[in-house]
Design an enzyme around this catalytic site. Structure first.
Site, PDB file in Angstrom:
ATOM      1  N   SER A 112      77.446   4.533 132.870  1.00  0.00           N
ATOM      2  CA  SER A 112      76.065   4.334 133.288  1.00  0.00           C
ATOM      3  C   SER A 112      75.552   2.915 133.075  1.00  0.00           C
ATOM      4  O   SER A 112      76.093   1.970 133.612  1.00  0.00           O
ATOM      5  CB  SER A 112      75.172   5.346 132.574  1.00  0.00           C
ATOM      6  OG  SER A 112      73.868   5.248 133.059  1.00  0.00           O
ATOM      7  N   HIS A 113      74.518   2.784 132.248  1.00  0.00           N
ATOM      8  CA  HIS A 113      73.852   1.500 132.051  1.00  0.00           C
ATOM      9  C   HIS A 113      74.606   0.596 131.071  1.00  0.00           C
ATOM     10  O   HIS A 113      74.196  -0.536 130.856  1.00  0.00           O
ATOM     11  CB  HIS A 113      72.446   1.754 131.523  1.00  0.00           C
ATOM     12  CG  HIS A 113      72.465   2.643 130.317  1.00  0.00           C
ATOM     13  ND1 HIS A 113      72.786   3.969 130.386  1.00  0.00           N
ATOM     14  CD2 HIS A 113      72.257   2.388 129.019  1.00  0.00           C
ATOM     15  CE1 HIS A 113      72.755   4.498 129.176  1.00  0.00           C
ATOM     16  NE2 HIS A 113      72.440   3.557 128.328  1.00  0.00           N
ATOM     17  N   ASP A 276      70.712   1.363 137.939  1.00  0.00           N
ATOM     18  CA  ASP A 276      71.691   1.116 136.875  1.00  0.00           C
ATOM     19  C   ASP A 276      73.129   1.247 137.387  1.00  0.00           C
ATOM     20  O   ASP A 276      73.363   1.418 138.587  1.00  0.00           O
ATOM     21  CB  ASP A 276      71.442   2.045 135.679  1.00  0.00           C
ATOM     22  CG  ASP A 276      71.853   3.478 135.958  1.00  0.00           C
ATOM     23  OD1 ASP A 276      71.823   3.877 137.135  1.00  0.00           O
ATOM     24  OD2 ASP A 276      72.214   4.203 135.009  1.00  0.00           O
ATOM     25  N   ASP A 278      75.480   3.510 137.450  1.00  0.00           N
ATOM     26  CA  ASP A 278      75.913   4.671 138.242  1.00  0.00           C
ATOM     27  C   ASP A 278      74.822   5.179 139.182  1.00  0.00           C
ATOM     28  O   ASP A 278      74.984   6.239 139.801  1.00  0.00           O
ATOM     29  CB  ASP A 278      76.404   5.795 137.328  1.00  0.00           C
ATOM     30  CG  ASP A 278      75.337   6.305 136.385  1.00  0.00           C
ATOM     31  OD1 ASP A 278      74.445   5.523 136.005  1.00  0.00           O
ATOM     32  OD2 ASP A 278      75.380   7.497 136.015  1.00  0.00           O
ATOM     33  N   ASP A 280      71.731   6.378 138.760  1.00  0.00           N
ATOM     34  CA  ASP A 280      70.795   7.476 138.487  1.00  0.00           C
ATOM     35  C   ASP A 280      69.474   6.989 137.891  1.00  0.00           C
ATOM     36  O   ASP A 280      68.513   7.743 137.806  1.00  0.00           O
ATOM     37  CB  ASP A 280      71.436   8.580 137.638  1.00  0.00           C
ATOM     38  CG  ASP A 280      71.989   8.076 136.314  1.00  0.00           C
ATOM     39  OD1 ASP A 280      71.914   6.849 136.055  1.00  0.00           O
ATOM     40  OD2 ASP A 280      72.513   8.912 135.547  1.00  0.00           O
ATOM     41  N   ARG A 281      69.422   5.721 137.476  1.00  0.00           N
ATOM     42  CA  ARG A 281      68.161   5.207 136.915  1.00  0.00           C
ATOM     43  C   ARG A 281      67.440   4.305 137.901  1.00  0.00           C
ATOM     44  O   ARG A 281      68.070   3.730 138.793  1.00  0.00           O
ATOM     45  CB  ARG A 281      68.436   4.365 135.669  1.00  0.00           C
ATOM     46  CG  ARG A 281      69.014   5.138 134.546  1.00  0.00           C
ATOM     47  CD  ARG A 281      69.071   4.260 133.318  1.00  0.00           C
ATOM     48  NE  ARG A 281      69.659   5.025 132.226  1.00  0.00           N
ATOM     49  CZ  ARG A 281      69.513   4.730 130.954  1.00  0.00           C
ATOM     50  NH1 ARG A 281      68.810   3.664 130.604  1.00  0.00           N
ATOM     51  NH2 ARG A 281      70.065   5.470 130.022  1.00  0.00           N
ATOM     52  N   LYS A 375      69.388  12.725 137.551  1.00  0.00           N
ATOM     53  CA  LYS A 375      68.320  11.809 137.918  1.00  0.00           C
ATOM     54  C   LYS A 375      68.837  10.943 139.060  1.00  0.00           C
ATOM     55  O   LYS A 375      70.044  10.817 139.247  1.00  0.00           O
ATOM     56  CB  LYS A 375      67.861  10.983 136.724  1.00  0.00           C
ATOM     57  CG  LYS A 375      68.941  10.231 135.971  1.00  0.00           C
ATOM     58  CD  LYS A 375      68.341   9.657 134.704  1.00  0.00           C
ATOM     59  CE  LYS A 375      69.330   8.822 133.913  1.00  0.00           C
ATOM     60  NZ  LYS A 375      70.170   9.619 133.017  1.00  0.00           N
TER      61      LYS A 375
HETATM   62  C1  VG1 Z   1      70.040   7.442 127.030  1.00  0.00           C
HETATM   63  C2  VG1 Z   1      68.601   7.727 127.404  1.00  0.00           C
HETATM   64  C3  VG1 Z   1      68.489   9.132 127.964  1.00  0.00           C
HETATM   65  C4  VG1 Z   1      69.452   9.278 129.153  1.00  0.00           C
HETATM   66  C5  VG1 Z   1      70.858   8.906 128.729  1.00  0.00           C
HETATM   67  C6  VG1 Z   1      71.818   8.913 129.894  1.00  0.00           C
HETATM   68  O1  VG1 Z   1      70.467   8.325 126.026  1.00  0.00           O
HETATM   69  O2  VG1 Z   1      67.754   7.569 126.305  1.00  0.00           O
HETATM   70  O3  VG1 Z   1      67.167   9.380 128.333  1.00  0.00           O
HETATM   71  O4  VG1 Z   1      69.450  10.603 129.635  1.00  0.00           O
HETATM   72  O5  VG1 Z   1      70.872   7.595 128.173  1.00  0.00           O
HETATM   73  O6  VG1 Z   1      71.415   8.001 130.880  1.00  0.00           O
HETATM   74  P1  VG1 Z   1      70.511   7.913 124.474  1.00  0.00           P
HETATM   75  O7  VG1 Z   1      71.122   9.088 123.760  1.00  0.00           O
HETATM   76  O8  VG1 Z   1      71.314   6.663 124.391  1.00  0.00           O
HETATM   77  O9  VG1 Z   1      69.094   7.665 124.076  1.00  0.00           O
HETATM   78  V1  VG1 Z   1      72.483   7.284 131.945  1.00  0.00           V
HETATM   79  O10 VG1 Z   1      71.718   6.502 133.081  1.00  0.00           O
HETATM   80  O11 VG1 Z   1      73.797   7.557 131.257  1.00  0.00           O
HETATM   81  O12 VG1 Z   1      73.246   8.390 132.843  1.00  0.00           O
HETATM   82 CO    CO Z   2      72.936   6.057 134.614  1.00  0.00          CO
END
Ligand code: VG1
Ligand code: CO
Length: 542
Positions: A112-113, A276, A278, A280-281, A375
Site C-alpha cells: 500500500s502506502h 496511494d 495500491d 485504495d487511498r 476503500k
Molecule cells: C493504516 C491506517 C488504516 C488503514 C491501513 C491500511 O493502518 O491507519 O486506517 O486501513 O493502514 O491502509 P495502521 O494499522 O498502520 O494504522 V492501506 O492503504 O494499506 O491499504
Molecule cells: Co492502500
C-alpha cells in the site's frame, strides 16, 4: 513440467497486520518466505478446483511473486486464476474482479502506502469471495498455519507470459490475463454522471491528479483524460514504477507536497487529488483548501445522492473509531444508522454485505462504498467531481456550507515513526493501566469524561475484537485516541489522533493545529510520550 512438493519449516512472525502480511522486501524474498505464507493461505481457504484473482500494485518483486503464486496455485489444484496484465491490479480493481467474476477470493500483492523497492516494503493479502480483506478469524488461522507448516506445492515451469491478454494454461490451471483497467472503468461509469463531469471539464474546470508513480496512473489517465476529457497532463506521475520513483506513495500533505504546493500556489487548479501505492487511498484538495479525510467522508455521505449510483439515498455510514465524528453528525441529521469500527477495511465488510451501510471511511485517507469491498481512491475522487459538477460550487464553498450546517470537527493525526518497539509497548501498557482512574480528572485544563480501550462487537456475526486503541473522551466533546500501527515494518509507529468540535458559527475557520493545541498538550501529558519514547514532535502530521 513437474509438480514439486518442497519440505519447509515455519518462519517466525508471519502474522498479518491491519492489512495483510507486510515485511521488508528482502524478507519476502528470503528462502521459502513467500511460499510458506501462500501455502498457509491455500491450506486455510482451500485451493483445489477454485478460481482466484491475482494482482498487485506493481512494486519491486511484484512480477516475481506473481509467478511463484501462480505456480503454487496450479500445484495446489486451482482451476483458474484471473490476473491483471503485468500482474498489476489496483486494490479496488482486484476487489471488483473478485465480485464480478464470482471467484473464490483473490491475492493482492501490495504494501500500500509504504515505499517500494529492493530495500523497502512488500506485502501479501488475501481477499474473500465478497471482495473484502479476510476477517480476523481467517487471518489468525493463516498465521497459525504458518507456525506448523512442513511442506508446500509448486510447479517447476517457465514463467507465464503475463504481458499477453488472453488465456494460457499452467499445469492444467487456466491463467486468464485481463486488462486491469477496463472492468473498473465500466463500474465507475455505472455509478457517476460522466456526462455532467465531462461538461464541467469542457467548461474549463482544471484538475491535477497525482498518481505518485503508483498503480492508479493507468486508471486515472483512462478515466479522467480519455473518458471524461480532462486536459492531457491532468494526471501527473502517471507511470507506475517498481520503486514509485523513490516517492513515498502516501497521499497526505507531507508526502504529496508537490500537489499541495500547486494547490496553494498561484493560479491553482480547481481540484487536486492524490492516491496511494495500491490505489485504495485518496487525498482531496481544493484551490487553497485542504480537505481532511474525516471531513471528506462526511461531505461524501451528505452529498452521495447527487451521483446516479446513490440517487436512491444511502443505507447508513460506517467509520473507523479513530476517524472524527463529522460523519456521525451527517448520519444523525439524515436519520441514518452510523457505525464505529476498529481500524482496517476488513471491519466494514459485514456491514456492507448486510446492506446496513453504503458509505464507509477512515481518517487515513480511505473512503469507499458498497460498489466493492475495499476503500477506493479514484471512486472518492469521482464522487467529489460528480458533486462539484452538480452543485457548481468550489471545494471551499462546499466545506464552508457543510461546517455551517453540521459544525466542524477539528481533527489531526500525529505519527511518531520507528520508535523502539519495547518503548512503545511500555507506553501503551502504562496508559492502559491508568485508564480506570481517568474519568473525572482534569488535565491541562480539560475535564476527562470517560476513557477506555476500544472493543468492537460485530453487529452482524457477533465476533469481538478487543484492545483496538485507547480513547480518552473530554466533557467538551474533544477526544484523544492512541494506538500502535499494524502496517509498519520498522519498529513501532505511534498514532495519536486528536479531535475537537466547534458548533459554530464562530470558530469554524481556525488552523486545525491551533484549534487542537490544548488537546495535543493533554495527550502528551497523559501518555508521557516524550518520557517513554524520547520524542516530543511527530514525524508526520495529517
Ligand atoms: C493504516 C491506517 C488504516 C488503514 C491501513 C491500511 O493502518 O491507519 O486506517 O486501513 O493502514 O491502509 P495502521 O494499522 O498502520 O494504522 V492501506 O492503504 O494499506 O491499504
Ligand atoms: Co492502500
Amino acid at each position: 513440467m513437474t509438480k514439486l512438493t518442497i519440505a519447509t519449516q515455519p518462519i517466525a512472525g508471519q502474522k498479518p497486520g491491519t492489512s495483510g502480511l507486510r515485511k521488508k522486501t528482502p524478507v519476502f524474498m528470503g528462502p521459502h518466505y513467500l511460499e510458506n505464507f501462500v501455502q498457509a493461505i491455500f491450506d486455510v481457504v482451500g485451493c483445489a478446483g477454485k478460481t482466484f484473482v491475482l494482482g498487485g500494485d506493481g512494486r519491486y518483486f511484484n512480477d516475481r511473486a506473481a509467478q511463484v503464486i501462480l505456480r503454487m496455485a496450479a500445484a495446489n489444484g486451482a482451476a483458474r486464476v484471473i490476473v491483471g496484465q503485468g500482474a498489476v491490479l489496483s486494490t479496488p480493481a482486484a476487489s471488483h474482479l473478485i465480485r464480478l467474476n464470482k471467484t473464490d477470493g483473490g491475492i493482492i500483492m501490495s504494501a500500500s502506502h509504504n515505499p517500494g523497492g529492493p530495500k523497502e516494503d512488500f506485502g501479501v493479502k488475501f481477499n474473500m469471495p465478497n471482495g473484502g480483506p479476510a476477517p480476523e478469524g481467517v487471518t489468525e488461522a493463516m498465521y497459525k498455519r504458518t507456525t506448523e507448516i512442513s511442506e508446500y506445492h509448486i510447479w517447476e515451469s517457465q514463467d507465464v507470459d503475463l504481458g499477453k491478454i488472453g488465456r494460457q494454461s499452467l499445469g492444467g490451471m487456466i491463467v486468464e490475463v485481463v486488462d486491469p483497467v477496463t472492468d473498473y472503468a465500466m463500474l465507475m461509469e455505472s455509478l457517476f454522471d460522466f456526462k455532467a463531469i465531462a461538461a464541467m471539464f469542457s467548461g474549463g474546470f482544471r484538475m491535477r491528479m497525482d498518481s505518485m508513480c503508483a498503480v492508479t496512473g493507468p486508471y486515472a489517465v483512462e478515466i479522467l483524460e480519455n473518458r471524461l476529457g480532462a486536459a492531457k497532463g491532468t494526471v501527473v506521475n502517471a507511470v507506475p514504477l517498481p520503486d514509485f520513483g523513490g516517492m513515498h506513495p502516501d497521499p497526505n500533505p507531507t508526502w504529496a507536497h508537490a500537489l499541495m504546493d500547486e494547490m496553494f500556489g498561484q493560479n491553482p487548479p480547481d481540484f487536486g487529488a492524490a492516491s496511494d501505492g495500491d490505489g485504495d487511498r485518496n487525498m482531496v484538495v481544493g484551490a487553497g483548501i485542504y480537505v481532511s479525510p474525516s471531513d471528506s467522508l462526511a461531505v461524501l455521505a451528505a452529498n452521495a445522492h447527487l451521483a446516479p449510483g446513490y440517487a436512491k439515498g444511502i443505507a447508513g455510514v460506517a467509520r473507523s473509531m479513530p476517524t472524527s465524528a463529522a460523519a456521525d453528525r451527517v448520519a444523525k441529521a439524515m436519520g441514518l444508522e452510523c457505525f464505529e469500527t476498529p481500524t482496517g477495511w476488513k471491519f466494514f465488510g459485514n456491514l456492507l454485505d448486510a446492506g446496513r451501510v453504503t458509505i464507509c471511511g477512515e481518517e487515513s485517507f480511505g473512503t469507499g462504498s458498497d460498489h466493492v469491498r475495499e476503500k477506493d481512491g479514484l471512486w472518492a475522487v469521482l464522487l467529489w467531481l460528480n458533486i462539484l459538477a452538480v452543485r457548481k460550487q468550489s471545494v471551499a464553498q462546499i466545506l464552508a456550507e457543510h461546517w455551517a450546517k453540521f459544525g466542524r470537527n477539528y481533527y489531526s493525526r500525529h505519527d511518531f515513526e520507528a520508535i523502539e518497539t519495547a518503548k512503545a509497548d511500555a507506553m501503551m501498557a502504562e496508559l492502559r493501566g491508568s485508564l480506570a482512574g481517568l474519568a473525572g480528572r482534569e488535565i491541562e485544563g480539560m475535564q476527562i469524561a470517560a476513557a477506555d480501550d476500544f472493543a468492537y462487537t460485530d453487529p452482524v456475526d457477533g465476533s469481538v475484537s478487543k484492545a483496538q486503541g485507547v480513547r480518552i473522551m473530554f466533557a467538551d466533546g474533544s477526544r484523544i485516541v492512541l494506538r500502535l500501527s499494524g502496517t509498519g515494518t520498522e519498529g513501532a509507529t505511534l498514532r495519536l489522533y486528536l479531535e475537537r468540535y466547534s458548533a459554530g458559527p464562530q470558530g469554524l475557520d481556525l488552523d486545525p493545529q491551533q484549534a487542537l493545541a490544548p488537546v495535543i498538550r493533554a495527550a502528551h501529558t497523559l501518555a508521557a510520550i516524550a518520557t517513554h519514547t524520547g520524542r516530543s514532535e511527530p514525524d508526520v502530521i495529517t
